[in-house]
Design an enzyme around this catalytic site. Structure first.
Site, PDB file in Angstrom:
ATOM      1  N   LYS A 113       0.978  -1.409   0.154  1.00  0.00           N
ATOM      2  CA  LYS A 113      -0.112   0.451   0.395  1.00  0.00           C
ATOM      3  C   LYS A 113       0.809   1.052   0.102  1.00  0.00           C
ATOM      4  O   LYS A 113       0.450   2.413   0.107  1.00  0.00           O
ATOM      5  CB  LYS A 113      -0.876   0.140   1.345  1.00  0.00           C
ATOM      6  N   ASN A 114       1.926   1.231   0.457  1.00  0.00           N
ATOM      7  CA  ASN A 114       2.820   2.328   0.208  1.00  0.00           C
ATOM      8  C   ASN A 114       3.299   2.315  -1.339  1.00  0.00           C
ATOM      9  O   ASN A 114       3.814   2.703  -1.951  1.00  0.00           O
ATOM     10  CB  ASN A 114       4.510   1.742   0.502  1.00  0.00           C
TER      11      ASN A 114
END
Lengths: 337, 336
Positions: A113-114
């Site tokens: 998710k980064n």
């Protein structure tokens, strides 16, 4: 106190007991009298941050700094200034970029998710290969360049792992656009759609690869896409992706084809015994009819009255049978016709 | 039923201590502070849950994250609020990009200060406006800080919200920002982060809210965006086509629907039912049923809930995530 066995790797020792760090004075986090949302840091994290702060305060350029940024980023990839520092380290230490890309690849598997790591990857790839240097090169030659071949391979793997990874698709668009890899993209997308016909990210990438950075589509491409999409609708009629793909594409590039071409074809499908039940049961069919008739009413004055009536009765079907959760919406749409 | 007391206790706990599992959010503590306060505000419980001493302590911590000017003012582009105390003591950092404000943190800090009733007198407005001018790109989009290629509507939204809260829009070239948002329109009626990427509920929110704050909702085909947003609902809302529902989209997409005038059109029983299943028995809201709660899904889930059950919670502004009565009292968002 925990006793450290002699045989244990030296990196398991606290940093304060490692020779490599003994010249560094750790820089503690400063808090106010009553810190808010404090995090109950693990000891090892707290210590690596103390040392990182000390190095970053001076902007130290060293291998140990590089190693420490890896450790911190693995724990805390949202640390937005450590990425700036790492980019500087990579440049000034002339780090092996292949190693750097491998490290980012491992990280993206851990932290799907980064956002930042994907931007770092872009920066590293640009350091490895200047987009201006391949201008004029043929598509086949481009995809044979090791960096680009590697990136396409890495992305194929990432998307095998998580086929709707928003960041991976975004990065793929960046790569295709920056290095002009348009020609191979449609074939890749077709495979992804075949693997999962409901993968909307792949449908979106299809549109991206068709338009290829421009804004127009030829009549041939529009016809081909119509045929393609209808085949996919037949396979799974109750699937929002192909319906919104073809309606959206036609609205932008050939609105008249909505009623001249798409309309007769989906009506034929709805009259075909094999597809009748599935097609007439999906809200996407009826919603598409509303869109088509609305466009026709706008474009063809002599058909206006009839088209509005047809749009209105499609709204009825949606509001009373096919799309009950959106009943109020379809009743509202009906008043807007 | 919404268990108000349990939720209040949950947000209080977040403000007091977070578990080590949240280390990965260490750089965005300011957002966690804001969200915890937004949660309490939605419950109408800021005064009830926090003593004036508590509020004072939070305000001091927030101001301690405002990056001060250095001696020769050479850090002008690194100012505003940073996301955490994690970056270290301001006066001991010589390598300037290490101690850097972030537009998202500046937005969270200002929002939190307003929620706590602070006057904003100690905010260095001039510095923030100056930074925003630096961060707006030629495309019209914004970056969160000077040394990144990250740029997308999240930061346009932060710039708009900051401008509205400060009552000074001179840091934003509105025309350019609107043009960027228009370029993010997808063929399917949604909006995305970079032109041609997939429609995404979070970016739809940021684009629609930015336009609402700039008074420019006329710049996009709102009927198509509304339809895209309403199609995200299947009891709960998902954030992309053919994905599963997630509590936070009750806010991201739900708020977009509100701003687009679709309040009467939603399936409010569906949203309500889904959010109830995401409620944790310990207070807070998880991403999906059975997930542990976190501050983001808890706060945004409750604000989403407030849209469908407004009589049970504070009325929150979909564009600014602040209670409407508070905005009115402070003269924020008068044009909304």
């Amino acid at each position: 106190m925990v006793q450290v066995a002699e045989s244990e790797d030296v990196t398991c020792l606290p940093m304060s007991q490692q020779d490599e760090w003994k010249d560094v004075v750790p820089l503690a986090q400063e808090e106010t009298a009553s810190p808010v949302c404090p995090i109950a840091y693990a000891e090892d994290y707290k210590e690596m941050m103390d040392y990182l702060r000390a190095l970053m305060a001076k902007g130290e350029i060293s291998q140990r700094a590089l190693k420490l940024t890896s450790l911190v980023i693995e724990e805390n990839p949202g640390h937005y200034t450590v990425w700036v520092y790492r980019k500087k380290l990579v440049r000034e230490l002339q780090v092996n970029m292949e190693d750097e890309l491998s490290w980012v690849a491992d990280l993206s598997a851990m932290q799907p998710k980064n956002y930042q790591l994907w931007h770092h990857r872009e920066a590293v790839v640009e350091m490895l290969l200047d987009p201006a240097s391949i201008q004029g090169m043929s598509q086949d030659d481009r995809v044979a360049i090791p960096v680009l071949r590697r990136e396409l391979g890495f992305l194929a793997e990432s998307l095998d792992e998580e086929s709707k990874n928003f960041h991976a698709w975004a990065y793929r668009q960046w790569l295709v656009r920056t290095y002009g890899l348009w020609d191979q993209e449609l074939a890749f997308v077709a495979v992804k759609i075949d693997e999962d016909i409901r993968n909307n990210s792949a449908w979106n990438q299809r549109y991206f690869s068709l338009v290829a950075g421009g804004s127009s589509l030829s009549a041939d491409v529009v016809e081909r896409e119509l045929a393609y999409t209808l085949e996919k609708i037949k396979l799974a009629p109750n699937n929002e992706s192909p319906w919104s793909f073809i309606v959206g594409l036609l609205l932008r590039h050939a609105p008249e084809k909505l009623y001249e071409s798409l309309l007769p074809q989906i009506k034929a499908l709805a009259a075909d015994e094999e597809y009748l039940t599935a097609i007439s049961g999906t809200p996407f069919y009826w919603a598409t009819l509303v869109d088509i008739y609305e466009q026709q009413a706008k474009d063809v004055p002599e058909k206006q009255k009839e088209a509005i009536e047809l749009a209105s009765s499609a709204c009825d079907v949606l509001a009373t049978e096919c799309d009950l959760p959106r009943q109020k919406y379809w009743q509202f749409r009906q008043t807007q016709l | 039923m919404l268990n108000r007391d349990l939720h209040i206790r949950y947000f209080k706990r977040c403000l007091e201590m977070l578990p080590a599992a949240m280390q990965s959010l260490d750089a965005t503590r300011m957002m966690l502070v804001q969200l915890s306060l937004v949660g309490l505000a939605a419950l109408g419980a800021i005064d009830e849950a926090l003593t004036s001493n508590d509020r004072h302590g939070i305000i001091e911590w927030i101001y301690a994250q405002q990056v001060p000017a250095n001696a020769d003012n050479s850090n002008a582009k690194y100012r505003g609020f940073r996301g955490s105390s994690m970056f270290g003591p301001h006066d001991q950092i010589e390598y300037m990009p290490a101690n850097c404000g972030n537009l998202a943190a500046t937005y969270s800090a200002l929002s939190a200060l307003v929620l706590l009733g602070d006057s904003l007198e100690r905010v260095d407005k001039k510095a923030i406006i100056g930074v925003m001018r630096e961060l707006q790109q030629e495309s019209g989009c914004f970056s969160p800080h000077p040394h990144t290629t990250e740029r997308d509507p999240r930061f346009i939204y932060c710039a708009c919200a900051v401008s509205e809260i400060l009552g000074d829009w001179s840091g934003v070239d509105k025309q350019a920002a609107v043009a960027y948002i228009q370029s993010c329109m997808c063929y399917d009626g949604g909006l995305t982060q970079v032109p041609f990427q997939e429609s995404h509920g979070g970016h739809v929110y940021c684009c629609v809210a930015s336009l609402a704050l700039m008074g420019r909702l006329d710049a996009i085909p709102t009927d198509r965006v509304l339809r895209w947003a309403l199609y995200r609902q299947n009891d709960g809302y998902n954030g992309r086509v053919n994905k599963d529902p997630d509590a936070c989209y009750a806010f991201w997409v739900g708020a977009a629907v509100e701003m687009l005038g679709g309040h009467e059109l939603i399936d409010s029983d569906g949203t309500f039912g889904f959010l109830m299943t995401c409620q944790s028995k310990f207070g807070g809201v998880g991403k999906t049923p059975g997930d542990y709660p976190d501050p983001l899904h808890s706060a945004l889930g409750l604000v989403g809930y407030s849209f469908c059950r407004p009589e049970q919670l504070q009325v929150m502004s979909p564009a600014l995530l602040l209670p409407l009565p508070l905005m009115e009292a402070r003269g924020i968002g008068a044009s909304l």
